[in-house]
Design an enzyme around this catalytic site. Structure first.
Site, PDB file in Angstrom:
ATOM      1  N   LYS A 123       1.025  -0.945  -0.298  1.00 31.70           N
ATOM      2  CA  LYS A 123       0.200  -0.388  -0.027  1.00 31.70           C
ATOM      3  C   LYS A 123       1.014   1.068   0.248  1.00 31.70           C
ATOM      4  O   LYS A 123       0.396   2.526  -0.886  1.00 31.70           O
ATOM      5  CB  LYS A 123      -0.897   0.255   0.965  1.00 31.70           C
ATOM      6  CG  LYS A 123      -0.768   0.103   2.954  1.00 31.70           C
ATOM      7  CD  LYS A 123       0.316  -0.947   3.087  1.00 31.70           C
ATOM      8  CE  LYS A 123      -1.151  -2.270   3.689  1.00 31.70           C
ATOM      9  NZ  LYS A 123       0.321  -2.956   4.409  1.00 31.70           N
ATOM     10  N   GLU A 147      -5.124  -5.828  -5.119  1.00 33.04           N
ATOM     11  CA  GLU A 147      -6.895  -5.448  -2.972  1.00 33.04           C
ATOM     12  C   GLU A 147      -5.618  -6.304  -2.168  1.00 33.04           C
ATOM     13  O   GLU A 147      -6.485  -5.271  -1.152  1.00 33.04           O
ATOM     14  CB  GLU A 147      -7.440  -6.819  -3.975  1.00 33.04           C
ATOM     15  CG  GLU A 147      -8.758  -7.261  -3.083  1.00 33.04           C
ATOM     16  CD  GLU A 147      -9.559  -6.182  -3.079  1.00 33.04           C
ATOM     17  OE1 GLU A 147      -9.704  -5.393  -2.026  1.00 33.04           O
ATOM     18  OE2 GLU A 147     -10.171  -6.035  -4.393  1.00 33.04           O
ATOM     19  N   VAL A 150      -5.107  -3.492   0.790  1.00 33.81           N
ATOM     20  CA  VAL A 150      -6.200  -2.458   1.486  1.00 33.81           C
ATOM     21  C   VAL A 150      -7.327  -3.831   2.611  1.00 33.81           C
ATOM     22  O   VAL A 150      -8.415  -3.908   0.935  1.00 33.81           O
ATOM     23  CB  VAL A 150      -6.931  -1.168   1.051  1.00 33.81           C
ATOM     24  CG1 VAL A 150      -8.041  -0.787   1.354  1.00 33.81           C
ATOM     25  CG2 VAL A 150      -6.328  -0.216   0.335  1.00 33.81           C
ATOM     26  N   ILE A 154     -11.266  -7.724   3.131  1.00 32.48           N
ATOM     27  CA  ILE A 154     -12.302  -8.078   2.477  1.00 32.48           C
ATOM     28  C   ILE A 154     -11.904  -7.055   1.102  1.00 32.48           C
ATOM     29  O   ILE A 154     -11.243  -5.767   0.851  1.00 32.48           O
ATOM     30  CB  ILE A 154     -12.708  -6.205   3.592  1.00 32.48           C
ATOM     31  CG1 ILE A 154     -12.252  -6.485   4.743  1.00 32.48           C
ATOM     32  CG2 ILE A 154     -13.853  -5.160   2.722  1.00 32.48           C
ATOM     33  CD1 ILE A 154     -13.020  -5.346   5.672  1.00 32.48           C
ATOM     34  N   GLU A 208       4.287  -4.719  15.289  1.00 33.38           N
ATOM     35  CA  GLU A 208       5.689  -4.454  14.756  1.00 33.38           C
ATOM     36  C   GLU A 208       6.597  -4.070  15.650  1.00 33.38           C
ATOM     37  O   GLU A 208       6.110  -3.583  16.459  1.00 33.38           O
ATOM     38  CB  GLU A 208       5.901  -4.346  13.274  1.00 33.38           C
ATOM     39  CG  GLU A 208       4.724  -4.399  12.351  1.00 33.38           C
ATOM     40  CD  GLU A 208       5.380  -6.018  11.035  1.00 33.38           C
ATOM     41  OE1 GLU A 208       6.444  -6.629  12.035  1.00 33.38           O
ATOM     42  OE2 GLU A 208       4.853  -6.386  10.554  1.00 33.38           O
ATOM     43  N   ASP A 219       0.075   4.188   8.104  1.00 34.98           N
ATOM     44  CA  ASP A 219      -0.932   2.843   7.569  1.00 34.98           C
ATOM     45  C   ASP A 219      -2.399   2.397   6.599  1.00 34.98           C
ATOM     46  O   ASP A 219      -2.580   2.570   5.938  1.00 34.98           O
ATOM     47  CB  ASP A 219      -0.509   1.530   8.320  1.00 34.98           C
ATOM     48  CG  ASP A 219      -1.304   0.182   7.409  1.00 34.98           C
ATOM     49  OD1 ASP A 219      -0.617  -0.406   6.673  1.00 34.98           O
ATOM     50  OD2 ASP A 219      -1.590  -0.081   8.217  1.00 34.98           O
ATOM     51  N   LYS A 223      -3.936   3.704   3.273  1.00 32.25           N
ATOM     52  CA  LYS A 223      -4.533   2.411   2.847  1.00 32.25           C
ATOM     53  C   LYS A 223      -5.990   3.825   1.664  1.00 32.25           C
ATOM     54  O   LYS A 223      -7.002   3.530   1.185  1.00 32.25           O
ATOM     55  CB  LYS A 223      -5.743   1.976   3.902  1.00 32.25           C
ATOM     56  CG  LYS A 223      -4.574   0.421   3.919  1.00 32.25           C
ATOM     57  CD  LYS A 223      -4.681   0.070   5.387  1.00 32.25           C
ATOM     58  CE  LYS A 223      -3.645  -1.330   5.599  1.00 32.25           C
ATOM     59  NZ  LYS A 223      -3.858  -1.445   7.189  1.00 32.25           N
ATOM     60  N   GLY A 320      -2.892 -10.901   8.902  1.00 32.00           N
ATOM     61  CA  GLY A 320      -2.508 -11.756   8.673  1.00 32.00           C
ATOM     62  C   GLY A 320      -2.224 -12.790   7.493  1.00 32.00           C
ATOM     63  O   GLY A 320      -2.618 -12.135   6.025  1.00 32.00           O
TER      64      GLY A 320
END
Length: 458
Positions: A123, A147, A150, A154, A208, A219, A223, A320
């Site tokens: 991103k 895809e 973001v 979803i 992290e 972040d 997005k 994940g």
């Protein structure tokens, strides 16, 4: 230096339909790369049935070839030098999941120049350099699919560009960073302070070692810029996106917000207003009854408001290995359906990179945060002076800020500590700042301890 261990010719694989398999080169075999390999292997037959051709991983680039071999298996060629991969003639699509911006950008542009499609989960790369990358892809007739960049589980990019393509999109508002949302959930529900909640998030693997991109809102801003680009067919200069994180958030404000009927979430907001767009990320009060207020833990939720479909809500896991891989492989399947790179007929029918054809992309002015109008939450430190307490709302109203709701809230853990909290009418940020400065100068107080924006979403 990287060393090449690549065979000169990679194996060609054909499926039962007679179409050539889509040959994939993978840059990065870490968390996302390993998940992608697992999904491709586990669901190979199903993927082929749905994509119309097989998708085969034929090469991977990694620094540690021994570890990479355990991820990709014995039939995949391994190289240390990613430049060999992006230039290899027997690769159709490059999957970039290495992260970062500098080298990743150079590799992606080279892959495009070599006539290869690109799938990326990066991103930051696309938020900061998307206009250049998409222009290169359009010129070469290839696809850049993202895809996974973001709200990974979803399919929000597909929803904006395809499912809602007939709609005029008014706003996209969402919880799009799982780490920050986990921290805020723990602060809200368990009364932890920021440091304790961050420590727990780190111990559980949600944060992290360096969590700054997550907790400072960067972040989420990356997005949100991509969401705005697709919602409004826009080129969004990332330097103009406002990002405020959660590091300074006091749990006391979460208690006060709840007393007023709200929860505080780190929100990414993209909204069209007149001939400009708002693209901003910051802690925000959201009504407790709204779907977004119910997004807990590391989950993501995105609210899209449109003219024809009305409001839609999209919810799912925000991070994940397997969840990100799901989006990466779905992009590969879309690429598999596209046909050969440079096929002009098919290229004309491909979904645009930012929801509209390149010639229609607009560079909407991005409103500076100080010019954005919204309701605001104010917390004032307690001043034991009834005359002053009665005076300051009238003072603010005289300077253009109407106080619509006001409440005294005691501190949960410190009964002696209390504060006045207020909700204002809609006011621009710069105007509120001036009014509060005049209040302090004109009355000698009270001091404002916290200011957050409020979103009363329909």
């Amino acid at each position: 230096m990287f060393q090449n261990s690549c065979p000169s010719v990679l194996p060609h694989a054909w499926d039962s339909s007679g179409l050539g398999a889509l040959r994939v080169g993978l840059i990065g075999t870490g968390v996302v790369g390993s998940g992608t390999c697992q999904v491709l292997e586990r669901n190979a037959e199903l993927i082929a049935q749905r994509a119309g051709r097989r998708i085969r991983l034929v090469m991977a680039a990694a620094r540690n070839l021994h570890k990479a071999a355990q991820v990709v298996g014995p039939d995949v060629a391994l190289v240390r030098d990613p430049w060999v991969l992006v230039r290899h003639p027997d690769i159709d699509v490059v999957v970039e999941v290495m992260g970062g911006v500098g080298l990743a950008k150079d590799l992606v542009l080279e892959a495009i120049a070599q006539g290869k499609h690109v799938v990326t989960a990066n991103k930051a790369l696309l938020a900061e350099h998307g206009a250049e990358i998409f222009a290169a892809a359009d010129a070469c007739g290839v696809v850049v699919a993202y895809e996974a960049a973001v709200a990974v589980s979803i399919p929000i990019i597909k929803a904006l560009r395809e499912g809602l393509a007939a709609n005029r999109i008014h706003e996209v508002v969402g919880v799009v960073n799982g780490t920050s949302n986990f921290i805020l959930s723990k602060m809200q529900d368990e009364g932890l302070d920021f440091a304790a909640a961050l420590s727990l998030a780190t111990a559980l693997g949600y944060a992290e070692a360096d969590p700054s991109f997550d907790v400072e809102g960067i972040d989420a801003a990356h997005k949100t810029a991509l969401l705005a680009a697709n919602a409004f067919g826009a080129d969004v200069p990332f330097g103009q996106v406002h990002a405020q994180g959660i590091t300074a958030l006091d749990p006391y404000d979460m208690v006060c917000a709840q007393a007023l009927g709200y929860r505080i979430k780190l929100m990414g907001i993209a909204r069209q207003v007149a001939d400009a767009i708002e693209v901003r990320v910051h802690p925000t009060l959201v009504p407790q009854s709204h779907w977004l207020a119910q997004v807990q833990g590391s989950m993501n939720g995105i609210w899209v408001n449109t003219d024809a479909a009305g409001p839609t809500f999209h919810y799912g896991a925000g991070a994940g290995s397997q969840t990100t891989a799901s989006a990466v492989v779905a992009d590969l399947m879309d690429v598999a359906r596209c046909g050969a790179a440079g096929d002009a007929g098919r290229a004309a029918l491909r979904v645009p990179h930012r929801s509209v054809k390149a010639s229609a992309v607009r560079r909407w002015p991005v409103q500076p945060i100080g010019q954005v109008a919204s309701r605001h939450y104010l917390r004032f430190e307690w001043v034991d002076d009834p005359a002053l307490q009665a005076e300051w709302p009238r003072w603010l109203q005289a300077h253009g800020v109407e106080v619509q709701d006001m409440l005294q809230v005691p501190h949960t853990d410190q009964p002696h500590r209390k504060a006045w909290v207020a909700l204002t009418s809609s006011v621009r940020g710069d105007d509120l700042t001036r009014a509060l400065a005049l209040l302090s100068q004109g009355t000698g107080g009270p001091a404002v301890a916290a200011i957050y924006r409020v979103e009363d979403l329909a």
